[in-house]
Scaffold this motif. Sequence first.
Motif, PDB file in Angstrom:
ATOM      1  N   UNK A  16       0.918  -1.104  -0.062  1.00 47.05           N
ATOM      2  CA  UNK A  16       0.066  -0.303   0.024  1.00 47.05           C
ATOM      3  C   UNK A  16       0.793   1.225   0.133  1.00 47.05           C
ATOM      4  N   UNK A  17       0.553   2.206  -0.677  1.00 49.71           N
ATOM      5  CA  UNK A  17       0.873   3.480  -0.441  1.00 49.71           C
ATOM      6  C   UNK A  17      -0.201   4.676  -0.459  1.00 49.71           C
ATOM      7  N   UNK A  18       0.243   5.708   0.153  1.00 51.25           N
ATOM      8  CA  UNK A  18      -0.914   6.881   0.131  1.00 51.25           C
ATOM      9  C   UNK A  18      -0.417   7.831  -0.880  1.00 51.25           C
ATOM     10  N   UNK A  19      -1.556   8.750  -1.412  1.00 53.05           N
ATOM     11  CA  UNK A  19      -1.302   9.685  -2.238  1.00 53.05           C
ATOM     12  C   UNK A  19      -2.383  10.625  -2.315  1.00 53.05           C
ATOM     13  N   UNK A  20      -2.589  11.369  -3.354  1.00 53.67           N
ATOM     14  CA  UNK A  20      -3.713  12.140  -3.489  1.00 53.67           C
ATOM     15  C   UNK A  20      -4.564  11.752  -4.869  1.00 53.67           C
ATOM     16  N   UNK A  21      -5.808  11.832  -4.856  1.00 49.00           N
ATOM     17  CA  UNK A  21      -6.667  11.261  -5.674  1.00 49.00           C
ATOM     18  C   UNK A  21      -6.394  12.542  -6.769  1.00 49.00           C
ATOM     19  N   UNK A  77      -5.627   9.455  -0.244  1.00 50.96           N
ATOM     20  CA  UNK A  77      -6.176   8.021  -0.136  1.00 50.96           C
ATOM     21  C   UNK A  77      -5.019   6.828  -0.273  1.00 50.96           C
ATOM     22  N   UNK A  78      -5.486   5.912   0.074  1.00 55.08           N
ATOM     23  CA  UNK A  78      -4.536   4.666   0.092  1.00 55.08           C
ATOM     24  C   UNK A  78      -5.050   3.934  -1.445  1.00 55.08           C
ATOM     25  N   UNK A  79      -3.615   3.403  -2.062  1.00 56.75           N
ATOM     26  CA  UNK A  79      -3.698   2.665  -2.943  1.00 56.75           C
ATOM     27  C   UNK A  79      -2.731   1.520  -3.069  1.00 56.75           C
ATOM     28  N   UNK A  80      -3.138   0.390  -3.875  1.00 55.41           N
ATOM     29  CA  UNK A  80      -2.264  -1.007  -3.935  1.00 55.41           C
ATOM     30  C   UNK A  80      -1.248  -0.220  -4.800  1.00 55.41           C
ATOM     31  N   UNK A  81       0.229  -0.409  -4.757  1.00 52.35           N
ATOM     32  CA  UNK A  81       1.161  -0.068  -5.664  1.00 52.35           C
ATOM     33  C   UNK A  81       1.236  -1.012  -6.759  1.00 52.35           C
TER      34      UNK A  81
END
Length: 136
Positions: free
Chosen positions: A28-33, A40-44
């Motif tokens: 997982x990583x965090x970033x901006x939508x 948000x958190x998304x799968x790498x």
Amino acid sequence: MEEEARRIGGAEMITLALPFPISTNAIWRSGRNPKTGKVCTFRQKRYLSWRNAASGFFYEQGGNRLPKITGHFRAHIVLSEKHRGNKDADNFCKVPLDFLQFVGLVANDKLCDRTVVEWGHVEAPAGCIVTLSPVE
């Protein structure tokens, strides 16, 4: 590679070869939508690539024909010693167990009563061997 399912004490034992998993820390990583600007958190992409490769291994071994484990189970994971380096073995358990839930081989990885992970010999092209046994 062929699937392996054996009877041990009346229960099916299932063994699968999978690619060497990525670290739990790399899922997982965090970033901006980009549309909303919200964090948000998304799968790498590395994780999604690994899961695609693991799916190939799974179907190549006839994984979709293996018996499903609907209850509690035990997992034994052998990681290829060629990848050891300075890695901690415990960081490589979650990804294979999550994958086995993703493909429906286990109902839920939270039903794993015991996980044993060790470094050992794994034939290429696999990077890990996972053996599952239902708890009776």
